[in-house]
Design a protein around this motif. Structure first.
Motif, mmCIF file in Angstrom:
data_model
loop_
_atom_site.group_PDB
_atom_site.id
_atom_site.type_symbol
_atom_site.label_atom_id
_atom_site.label_comp_id
_atom_site.label_asym_id
_atom_site.label_seq_id
_atom_site.Cartn_x
_atom_site.Cartn_y
_atom_site.Cartn_z
ATOM 1 N N UNK A 193 0.878 -1.173 0.000
ATOM 2 C CA UNK A 193 0.000 0.000 0.000
ATOM 3 C C UNK A 193 0.912 1.218 0.000
ATOM 4 N N UNK A 194 0.837 2.033 -1.050
ATOM 5 C CA UNK A 194 1.785 3.160 -1.160
ATOM 6 C C UNK A 194 1.201 4.462 -0.634
ATOM 7 N N UNK A 195 -0.069 4.435 -0.243
ATOM 8 C CA UNK A 195 -0.697 5.634 0.297
ATOM 9 C C UNK A 195 -2.201 5.441 0.290
ATOM 10 N N UNK A 196 -2.916 6.498 0.661
ATOM 11 C CA UNK A 196 -4.377 6.436 0.697
ATOM 12 C C UNK A 196 -4.959 7.611 -0.070
ATOM 13 N N UNK A 197 -6.100 7.362 -0.703
ATOM 14 C CA UNK A 197 -6.764 8.413 -1.477
ATOM 15 C C UNK A 197 -7.463 9.388 -0.534
ATOM 16 N N UNK A 198 -8.052 10.435 -1.085
ATOM 17 C CA UNK A 198 -8.816 11.411 -0.284
ATOM 18 C C UNK A 198 -9.878 10.685 0.548
ATOM 19 N N UNK A 199 -10.561 9.709 -0.055
ATOM 20 C CA UNK A 199 -11.597 8.965 0.677
ATOM 21 C C UNK A 199 -11.038 7.725 1.366
ATOM 22 N N UNK A 200 -9.735 7.740 1.575
ATOM 23 C CA UNK A 200 -9.071 6.712 2.380
ATOM 24 C C UNK A 200 -9.041 5.316 1.770
ATOM 25 N N UNK A 201 -9.114 5.228 0.448
ATOM 26 C CA UNK A 201 -8.907 3.913 -0.182
ATOM 27 C C UNK A 201 -7.405 3.664 -0.288
ATOM 28 N N UNK A 210 -1.952 -0.104 -10.601
ATOM 29 C CA UNK A 210 -2.969 -0.152 -11.659
ATOM 30 C C UNK A 210 -4.040 0.923 -11.544
ATOM 31 N N UNK A 211 -4.230 1.508 -10.337
ATOM 32 C CA UNK A 211 -5.293 2.511 -10.187
ATOM 33 C C UNK A 211 -4.802 3.606 -9.246
ATOM 34 N N UNK A 212 -4.273 4.684 -9.841
ATOM 35 C CA UNK A 212 -3.721 5.783 -9.036
ATOM 36 C C UNK A 212 -4.843 6.583 -8.367
ATOM 37 N N UNK A 213 -5.998 6.631 -9.026
ATOM 38 C CA UNK A 213 -7.095 7.508 -8.594
ATOM 39 C C UNK A 213 -8.361 6.701 -8.299
ATOM 40 N N UNK A 214 -8.329 5.881 -7.222
ATOM 41 C CA UNK A 214 -9.461 4.973 -6.974
ATOM 42 C C UNK A 214 -10.786 5.698 -6.693
ATOM 43 N N UNK A 215 -10.745 6.826 -5.978
ATOM 44 C CA UNK A 215 -12.012 7.535 -5.684
ATOM 45 C C UNK A 215 -12.658 8.029 -6.973
ATOM 46 N N UNK A 247 -9.036 17.942 -8.181
ATOM 47 C CA UNK A 247 -7.695 18.275 -8.678
ATOM 48 C C UNK A 247 -7.303 17.243 -9.741
ATOM 49 N N UNK A 248 -6.770 17.729 -10.860
ATOM 50 C CA UNK A 248 -6.287 16.833 -11.915
ATOM 51 C C UNK A 248 -4.924 16.287 -11.504
ATOM 52 N N UNK A 249 -4.870 14.980 -11.209
ATOM 53 C CA UNK A 249 -3.652 14.399 -10.615
ATOM 54 C C UNK A 249 -2.479 14.387 -11.583
ATOM 55 N N UNK A 250 -2.760 14.500 -12.873
ATOM 56 C CA UNK A 250 -1.640 14.486 -13.814
ATOM 57 C C UNK A 250 -1.214 15.900 -14.223
ATOM 58 N N UNK A 251 -1.622 16.874 -13.413
ATOM 59 C CA UNK A 251 -1.117 18.246 -13.600
ATOM 60 C C UNK A 251 -0.572 18.775 -12.271
ATOM 61 N N UNK A 252 -0.068 17.891 -11.486
ATOM 62 C CA UNK A 252 0.242 18.166 -10.090
ATOM 63 C C UNK A 252 1.725 18.041 -9.770
ATOM 64 N N UNK A 288 -2.047 16.735 -3.279
ATOM 65 C CA UNK A 288 -3.040 15.671 -3.102
ATOM 66 C C UNK A 288 -2.395 14.388 -2.573
ATOM 67 N N UNK A 289 -3.136 13.617 -1.767
ATOM 68 C CA UNK A 289 -2.542 12.384 -1.221
ATOM 69 C C UNK A 289 -2.144 11.381 -2.314
ATOM 70 N N UNK A 290 -2.909 11.369 -3.407
ATOM 71 C CA UNK A 290 -2.601 10.397 -4.483
ATOM 72 C C UNK A 290 -1.286 10.767 -5.184
ATOM 73 N N UNK A 291 -1.098 12.079 -5.458
ATOM 74 C CA UNK A 291 0.148 12.468 -6.146
ATOM 75 C C UNK A 291 1.333 12.350 -5.186
ATOM 76 N N UNK A 292 1.088 12.633 -3.923
ATOM 77 C CA UNK A 292 2.146 12.493 -2.925
ATOM 78 C C UNK A 292 2.580 11.026 -2.816
ATOM 79 N N UNK A 293 1.599 10.117 -2.853
ATOM 80 C CA UNK A 293 1.921 8.683 -2.789
ATOM 81 C C UNK A 293 2.785 8.280 -3.983
ATOM 82 N N UNK A 294 2.434 8.765 -5.164
ATOM 83 C CA UNK A 294 3.204 8.403 -6.368
ATOM 84 C C UNK A 294 4.601 9.021 -6.332
ATOM 85 N N UNK A 295 4.686 10.268 -5.838
ATOM 86 C CA UNK A 295 5.991 10.929 -5.773
ATOM 87 C C UNK A 295 6.885 10.227 -4.750
ATOM 88 N N UNK A 296 6.319 9.858 -3.608
ATOM 89 C CA UNK A 296 7.100 9.187 -2.572
ATOM 90 C C UNK A 296 7.589 7.826 -3.077
#
Ligand code: ZN
Length: 395
Positions: A132-140, A206-211, A250-255, A284-292
């Motif tokens: 698990x590399x992080x959690x989405x805004x809705x905690x997925x 496989x799914x960066x933006x689950x929410x 927020x558009x995660x691929x412009x972050x 955003x938590x999703x982009x932060x997870x990918x960057x980390x």
């Protein structure tokens, strides 16, 4: 499946008995130490499941093994040696080799479907690891799977954009067919895949933006706290089929911090269904997870899957290395997609990877038509892009 080991056996012996490459058996049993005796240890054997079988009259162990085309010793092992006093109608375990994929990508491929498929794949192929590399805004949980033990670190991802969820379905089908092929030593799209396992270590998100994907596919429950907010962002409409962003709009691929300051002024200044780059990079938590993940890994290349238009973007700010062109030419040969070196676009994930590391990064735009692409395109997209997935691992 799990068997109980014996002192006189080795992992190599099990690899011969079950016809599974030794490296896959070793990587499925990292809990064992080199000098351990296998006596009474639980051993994971990839590529099999165990089924119950009702003994019929006159069934003997030897006759049963012949009838089911399995080795008698294998039969003993899955029954933990407990085979005395068998009578007619006793139930015994038999090992069954998995020969078909379990992922069905040709459906509304939700977060739940993906999570359950990953769990099942992990059970069948225990050499695959999940983080698990992080959690989405809705905690997925944002899931990463890792396959391979090669020196080349290859990262792939899908569904940065919610309405491009078909990319997750395609990537999960690639993953399943790859696992199946290396385990059974069959070819995939004409290619022997076992060498890829030793050439590359695949990191797949496989799914960066689950929410966002859930919003597009299932909408929101009436009592969801975010409902009012996202409907307002969506200009009052409860139809989210064209939503690209995360739950904060927020558009995660412009972050990503790759000339974000050039992208930001010319894009929407407020959250919305698409294109808003955020108030700052990596907010955003999703982009932060990918960057980390990217900063903590040592990726040699990254491939981000989007839809649509059958194009492959492979440069950024003149920082891509010469090898990027060689790789993209291979992708083009294998898929028929068009290579595009640079676009008037900044702050995407692959942009940032090239900008920061000066290593090959690609955005692959799968399929054609209008987003969201209908799932009826699944098979065509799979067939035309499996060669990109494989070249990503062998190049
Ligand atoms: Zn996209």
């Amino acid at each position: 499946m799990k068997i109980k080991g014996r002192a006189e056996h080795s992992l190599w012996y099990y690899s011969q008995l079950f016809k599974v490459p030794l490296s896959l058996i070793s990587d499925s049993n990292i809990h064992l130490h080199v000098n351990d005796t296998l006596d009474d240890k639980v051993i994971n054997i990839p590529g099999y499941f165990v089924k119950e079988y009702d003994l019929a009259q006159n069934d003997s162990f030897d006759s049963l093994a012949t009838k089911l085309n399995i080795n008698t010793e294998a039969l003993h092992l899955v029954n933990h040696g407990d085979l005395t006093n068998l009578t007619e109608y006793s139930k015994i375990n038999i090992p069954v080799r998995v020969t078909e994929p379990i992922v069905n990508g040709e459906q509304k491929y939700t977060y739940l479907t993906m999570s359950e498929d990953i769990k099942r794949l992990e059970e069948i192929y225990p050499f695959m690891k999940t983080n698990t590399i992080g959690h989405s805004v809705q905690n997925r949980e944002i899931l990463e799977v890792i396959v391979g033990n090669g020196p080349k670190q290859v990262h792939m991802n899908g569904s940065f954009h919610a309405n491009e969820w078909i990319t997750t379905a395609v990537l999960m089908a690639f993953l399943n067919n790859y696992l199946l092929s290396i385990t059974n030593q069959t070819s995939l799209a004409g290619l022997k895949t076992e060498p890829l396992y030793h050439n590359a270590t695949l990191s797949l998100v496989p799914m960066v933006n689950p929410d966002g994907v859930e919003l597009v596919l299932n909408g929101l429950a009436n009592d969801d706290k975010s409902l009012e907010y996202v409907i307002a962002l969506n200009e009052g409409s409860p139809d989210f089929s064209n939503w690209k962003a995360n739950m904060n709009g927020v558009d995660l691929n412009k972050q990503f911090p790759a000339k974000w300051e050039l992208e930001q002024p010319r894009k929407p200044q407020q959250p919305g269904p698409r294109d808003f780059p955020g108030y700052r990079p990596l907010s955003e938590p999703e982009t932060m997870a990918m960057a980390t993940l990217t900063m903590n890994s040592n990726f040699d290349r990254v491939i981000a899957f989007h839809t649509q238009c059958k194009e492959i973007y492979w440069g950024f700010d003149d920082r891509e290395p010469p090898y990027s062109k060689i790789i993209v030419n291979e992708f083009v040969k294998n898929s028929g997609y068009r290579p595009v070196q640079t676009l008037d676009s900044y702050s995407g994930f692959k942009d940032w990877f090239i900008y920061e590391w000066k290593k090959p990064g690609f955005t692959v735009e799968l399929g054609e038509g209008e987003n969201p692409l209908p799932i009826t395109q699944f098979k065509n997209i799979y067939d035309e892009s499996i060669g990109i997935f494989l070249a990503g691992l062998y190049m």
